[in-house]
Design an enzyme around this catalytic site. Structure first.
Site, mmCIF file in Angstrom:
data_model
loop_
_atom_site.group_PDB
_atom_site.id
_atom_site.type_symbol
_atom_site.label_atom_id
_atom_site.label_comp_id
_atom_site.label_asym_id
_atom_site.label_seq_id
_atom_site.Cartn_x
_atom_site.Cartn_y
_atom_site.Cartn_z
ATOM 1 N N PRO A 199 0.806 -1.307 0.134
ATOM 2 C CA PRO A 199 -0.215 -0.012 0.162
ATOM 3 C C PRO A 199 0.766 1.278 -0.156
ATOM 4 C CG PRO A 199 -0.171 -1.251 2.112
ATOM 5 C CD PRO A 199 0.585 -1.834 1.198
ATOM 6 N N ASN A 200 0.300 2.287 -0.529
ATOM 7 C CA ASN A 200 0.884 3.689 -0.785
ATOM 8 C C ASN A 200 2.168 3.682 -1.637
ATOM 9 O OD1 ASN A 200 -1.279 4.963 0.818
ATOM 10 N ND2 ASN A 200 -0.514 3.890 2.411
ATOM 11 N N ARG A 219 5.368 11.022 -2.345
ATOM 12 C CA ARG A 219 4.873 10.757 -1.054
ATOM 13 C C ARG A 219 5.942 10.692 -0.154
ATOM 14 N NH1 ARG A 219 4.826 4.604 1.229
ATOM 15 N NH2 ARG A 219 3.990 4.873 3.236
ATOM 16 N N TYR A 254 11.434 8.928 1.333
ATOM 17 C CA TYR A 254 11.538 7.629 0.578
ATOM 18 C C TYR A 254 11.990 8.100 -0.678
ATOM 19 C CZ TYR A 254 7.983 5.729 3.667
ATOM 20 O OH TYR A 254 7.221 5.223 4.643
ATOM 21 N N ASN A 257 8.233 -5.579 -0.860
ATOM 22 C CA ASN A 257 7.812 -4.563 0.045
ATOM 23 C C ASN A 257 6.394 -4.519 0.423
ATOM 24 O OD1 ASN A 257 7.831 -2.054 1.178
ATOM 25 N ND2 ASN A 257 9.004 -0.834 -0.231
ATOM 26 N N ALA A 265 3.032 -0.707 4.922
ATOM 27 C CA ALA A 265 2.404 -0.864 6.245
ATOM 28 C C ALA A 265 1.990 -2.164 6.633
ATOM 29 C CB ALA A 265 1.467 0.123 6.217
ATOM 30 N N HIS A 293 3.962 -4.621 9.112
ATOM 31 C CA HIS A 293 3.701 -4.335 10.590
ATOM 32 C C HIS A 293 2.246 -5.110 10.974
ATOM 33 C CE1 HIS A 293 7.005 -1.954 9.437
ATOM 34 N NE2 HIS A 293 6.118 -1.080 8.821
ATOM 35 N N ASP A 322 1.402 -16.094 6.807
ATOM 36 C CA ASP A 322 0.727 -17.133 6.932
ATOM 37 C C ASP A 322 0.993 -17.799 4.948
ATOM 38 O OD1 ASP A 322 0.310 -17.778 9.087
ATOM 39 O OD2 ASP A 322 -2.061 -17.318 8.845
ATOM 40 N N GLU A 382 12.632 -9.585 1.994
ATOM 41 C CA GLU A 382 11.733 -8.444 2.661
ATOM 42 C C GLU A 382 12.740 -7.061 2.211
ATOM 43 O OE1 GLU A 382 11.079 -8.614 6.612
ATOM 44 O OE2 GLU A 382 10.436 -6.594 6.756
ATOM 45 N N HIS A 387 12.611 -2.717 2.615
ATOM 46 C CA HIS A 387 12.097 -1.595 2.836
ATOM 47 C C HIS A 387 12.960 -0.320 2.324
ATOM 48 C CE1 HIS A 387 8.937 -3.467 5.143
ATOM 49 N NE2 HIS A 387 9.967 -4.232 5.741
ATOM 50 N N ILE A 388 12.436 0.619 1.915
ATOM 51 C CA ILE A 388 13.242 1.575 0.968
ATOM 52 C C ILE A 388 13.954 2.560 2.263
ATOM 53 C CG2 ILE A 388 12.931 3.977 -0.066
ATOM 54 C CD1 ILE A 388 10.477 2.691 -1.647
ATOM 55 N N SER A 389 13.213 2.769 3.218
ATOM 56 C CA SER A 389 13.718 3.652 4.610
ATOM 57 C C SER A 389 14.332 2.722 5.544
ATOM 58 C CB SER A 389 12.476 4.252 5.064
ATOM 59 O OG SER A 389 11.495 3.337 5.583
ATOM 60 N N ARG A 440 13.066 4.471 12.658
ATOM 61 C CA ARG A 440 11.661 5.232 12.679
ATOM 62 C C ARG A 440 10.841 4.931 13.902
ATOM 63 N NH1 ARG A 440 9.136 4.786 6.874
ATOM 64 N NH2 ARG A 440 7.997 6.513 7.816
ATOM 65 N N ARG A 454 7.218 0.530 13.531
ATOM 66 C CA ARG A 454 8.032 -0.004 12.340
ATOM 67 C C ARG A 454 8.900 -0.959 12.508
ATOM 68 N NH1 ARG A 454 5.550 3.365 8.448
ATOM 69 N NH2 ARG A 454 5.013 5.390 9.352
HETATM 70 C C1 DQA Z 1 8.226 0.957 3.709
HETATM 71 C C2 DQA Z 1 8.251 1.073 5.339
HETATM 72 C C3 DQA Z 1 6.969 1.082 6.032
HETATM 73 O O1 DQA Z 1 7.079 1.325 7.246
HETATM 74 C C4 DQA Z 1 6.089 1.920 5.387
HETATM 75 O O2 DQA Z 1 4.717 1.797 5.997
HETATM 76 C C5 DQA Z 1 5.981 1.937 3.995
HETATM 77 C C6 DQA Z 1 7.056 1.906 3.192
HETATM 78 C C7 DQA Z 1 9.560 1.334 2.974
HETATM 79 O O3 DQA Z 1 9.687 0.949 2.089
HETATM 80 O O4 DQA Z 1 10.426 2.133 3.747
HETATM 81 O O5 DQA Z 1 4.847 2.186 3.154
HETATM 82 O O6 DQA Z 1 8.064 -0.205 3.555
#
Ligand code: DQA
Length: 151
Positions: A10-11, A18, A23, A79, A82, A85, A92, A103, A105-107, A112, A116
């Site tokens: 998502p997002n 964003r 990011y 990725n 959210a 978390h 599952d 897995e 994560h960009i950040s 943070r 997270r």
């Molecule tokens: C994220 C980190 C997550 O905590 C956040 O909800 C995201 C992006 C990242 O790529 O840093 O939407 O997965």
């Protein structure tokens, strides 16, 4: 042709607009291009996807697991944004499908908010790449190549 899945939650469709201070300014289309460069080099097809829906991510992980069992895919760069978390369903799906997951994560989620720092994906992931900006994506694909011996 062997496929790799790159699944975005998502997002991440808003990447570039964003919270660019967190990011960065690259868009998801830029990220997809950088992934195709690695895929082309490795001779892979790419299933690069984004969804804002948890159930769709679950279905895609199941699809990737089936493709991997059939010898048609090497695994998933995930990725889950959210949902990382919060989602027992994603954990599952990874275990149930047998998909190899990196897995991503960009950040740097560990610098943070505390919520997270919890990941339902990490305990069932083959590896985790975090905090290197969008450069994480090509690195994660190369990690899949190393893991799968398809490099
Ligand atoms: C994220 C980190 C997550 O905590 C956040 O909800 C995201 C992006 C990242 O790529 O840093 O939407 O997965």
């Amino acid at each position: 042709m062997t496929s790799a899945y790159v699944l975005n939650g998502p997002n991440l469709n808003l990447l570039g607009m964003r919270e660019p201070e967190i990011y960065g300014k690259s868009t998801l289309a830029d990220v997809e291009r950088s992934c195709w460069e690695v895929a082309d080099e490795l001779g892979w097809a790419l299933e690069f996807r984004q969804t804002n829906r948890e159930g769709e991510l679950v279905e895609w992980i199941q699809e990737a697991g089936e493709a991997q069992s059939a010898g048609e895919a090497v695994g998933v760069v995930l990725n889950a944004a959210a949902y990382t978390h919060t989602s027992v369903a994603l954990q599952d799906a990874i275990v149930g499908s047998g998909a190899s997951v990196i897995e991503l994560h960009i950040s740097n989620v560990y610098r943070r908010e505390p919520f997270r720092h919890v990941s339902y994906v990490s305990p069932v992931a083959a590896g985790v790449i975090v905090g290197l900006g969008v450069a994480c994506y090509p690195l994660a694909l190369r990690a899949l190549a190393t893991l799968s011996g398809h490099g």
